[in-house]
Design an enzyme around this catalytic site. Structure first.
Site, PDB file in Angstrom:
ATOM      1  N   ASP A  96       0.832  -1.210   0.000  1.00  0.00           N
ATOM      2  CA  ASP A  96       0.000   0.000   0.000  1.00  0.00           C
ATOM      3  C   ASP A  96       0.859   1.249   0.000  1.00  0.00           C
ATOM      4  O   ASP A  96       1.795   1.370   0.811  1.00  0.00           O
ATOM      5  CB  ASP A  96      -0.864   0.030   1.271  1.00  0.00           C
ATOM      6  N   GLU A 127      -5.336   4.615  -3.342  1.00  0.00           N
ATOM      7  CA  GLU A 127      -6.774   4.819  -3.208  1.00  0.00           C
ATOM      8  C   GLU A 127      -7.225   6.024  -4.040  1.00  0.00           C
ATOM      9  O   GLU A 127      -6.515   7.030  -4.126  1.00  0.00           O
ATOM     10  CB  GLU A 127      -7.133   5.067  -1.732  1.00  0.00           C
ATOM     11  N   GLU A 194     -14.078  -1.651  -2.184  1.00  0.00           N
ATOM     12  CA  GLU A 194     -14.393  -1.873  -0.765  1.00  0.00           C
ATOM     13  C   GLU A 194     -15.704  -1.194  -0.367  1.00  0.00           C
ATOM     14  O   GLU A 194     -15.965  -0.045  -0.744  1.00  0.00           O
ATOM     15  CB  GLU A 194     -13.242  -1.308   0.092  1.00  0.00           C
TER      16      GLU A 194
HETATM   17  O1  KIV Z   1      -4.878  -1.985   4.002  1.00  0.00           O
HETATM   18  C1  KIV Z   1      -5.678  -2.897   3.742  1.00  0.00           C
HETATM   19  O2  KIV Z   1      -5.781  -3.904   4.441  1.00  0.00           O
HETATM   20  C2  KIV Z   1      -6.530  -2.736   2.572  1.00  0.00           C
HETATM   21  C3  KIV Z   1      -7.594  -3.756   2.358  1.00  0.00           C
HETATM   22  C4  KIV Z   1      -8.756  -3.426   3.226  1.00  0.00           C
HETATM   23  C5  KIV Z   1      -7.985  -3.858   0.945  1.00  0.00           C
HETATM   24  O3  KIV Z   1      -6.386  -1.802   1.840  1.00  0.00           O
END
Ligand code: KIV
Length: 293
Positions: A96, A127, A194
């Site tokens: 991420d 995102e 989500e």
């Molecule tokens: O950080 C995370 O766990 C996520 C998931 C909810 C897709 O982005």
């Protein structure tokens, strides 16, 4: 029917092109993604046969004890990504991009993503929809595979007024479809969706050629993702509607640690087989021979 991703030769690493082609409507099996934040978690996910590991910014909430995902930095995600990568898991490792690591400029975005790739990620996730297109394009241009994330985007928790289901109106649903098409067109190889109604998720999934991986988005998508600590019941304080717990490791862990504490206090641990011993000869020299064990 096997998916493109999992039809890779057994043991061969799962790749971005393998994931990108994995649409249920083309006969693929649903993709399976789970988060992991360390080497043991990555080994468990890999041995369980998942397709993708997400080093999610959810690490902030389920590991680091924060109330939202906004507190983690690129250094934090790189640290956890490196731990996951050291396990050399078969699933594709997606890291991420945390909040504010891709909001300022395309240059910043590429530099931050490069840090995660150097830590061992094979792709990054960010995102947001159309407003992120310059960042997505810059990443794709730098040969960094990008996964999108639409719907309930936890980094927008304050803007959304909480962790709330999104796209409940027809206008919002159509905007979501347009965002998904724009991300796919810009080169995202997959999109997490989500916290949206199942019907909307189904529309989005039908609208794009890249896989839609749902969380709280119902069954009519191309795959599912859940947070490791939710699947295993390690996180037992919050129970979102969309989580299914497959184990109760929090209760099992509390019971195990309590049993250990009980054994220590009762002097039942460690036992002779869990202790090191001198040879009889040395013990005798030290005048210890024959003392009660
Ligand atoms: O950080 C995370 O766990 C996520 C998931 C909810 C897709 O982005």
């Amino acid at each position: 029917m096997s998916s493109t991703a999992t039809s890779a030769p057994s043991g061969a690493p799962i790749t971005v092109p393998g994931i990108a082609g994995s649409k249920v409507r083309r006969g693929a099996e649903p993709l399976v993604m789970v988060t992991a934040y360390d080497a043991p978690g990555a080994r468990i996910a890999s041995e369980a046969g998942v397709d993708l590991i997400l080093v999610g910014d959810s690490v902030a909430m389920v590991v680091l004890g924060y109330d939202d995902t906004l507190q983690v930095t690129v250094d934090d995600i790189a640290h956890h990504t490196a731990a996951v990568a050291r396990a050399k898991p078969r699933p594709l490792i997606v890291a991420d991009l945390p909040w504010m690591s891709y909001h300022v400029s395309a240059e910043d975005t590429v530099r931050n993503a490069a840090q995660l790739i150097r830590a061992g990620a094979e792709a990054v996730k960010l995102e947001g929809g159309r407003k992120r297109l310059p960042m997505v394009e810059a990443l794709v241009d730098a040969e960094i595979p990008v996964m999108g994330h639409l719907g309930l985007t936890p980094q927008s928790v304050h803007a959304m007024g909480g962790f709330k289901v999104q796209a409940k109106s027809s206008d919002a649903a159509m905007a979501l479809v347009a965002d998904a098409k724009a991300l796919a067109h810009a080169g995202c190889f997959a999109i997490v969706l989500e916290g949206v109604p199942s019907e909307v998720a189904s529309l989005v999934t039908a609208a794009v050629d890249v896989p839609i991986i749902g969380i709280g988005a119902g069954p009519d998508v191309d795959g599912q993702v859940l947070v490791y600590h939710d699947v295993l019941g390690i996180e037992d304080r919050i129970a979102p509607k969309f989580v299914r717990r497959y184990a109760d490791l929090k209760a099992a862990s509390v019971a195990a640690i309590a049993a250990y504490a009980g054994d220590v206090r009762a002097r039942a641990f460690p036992g002779p087989s869990e202790s090191y011993h001198l040879s009889a000869e040395v013990a005798e020299t030290l005048g210890l021979y024959g003392r009660p064990a």
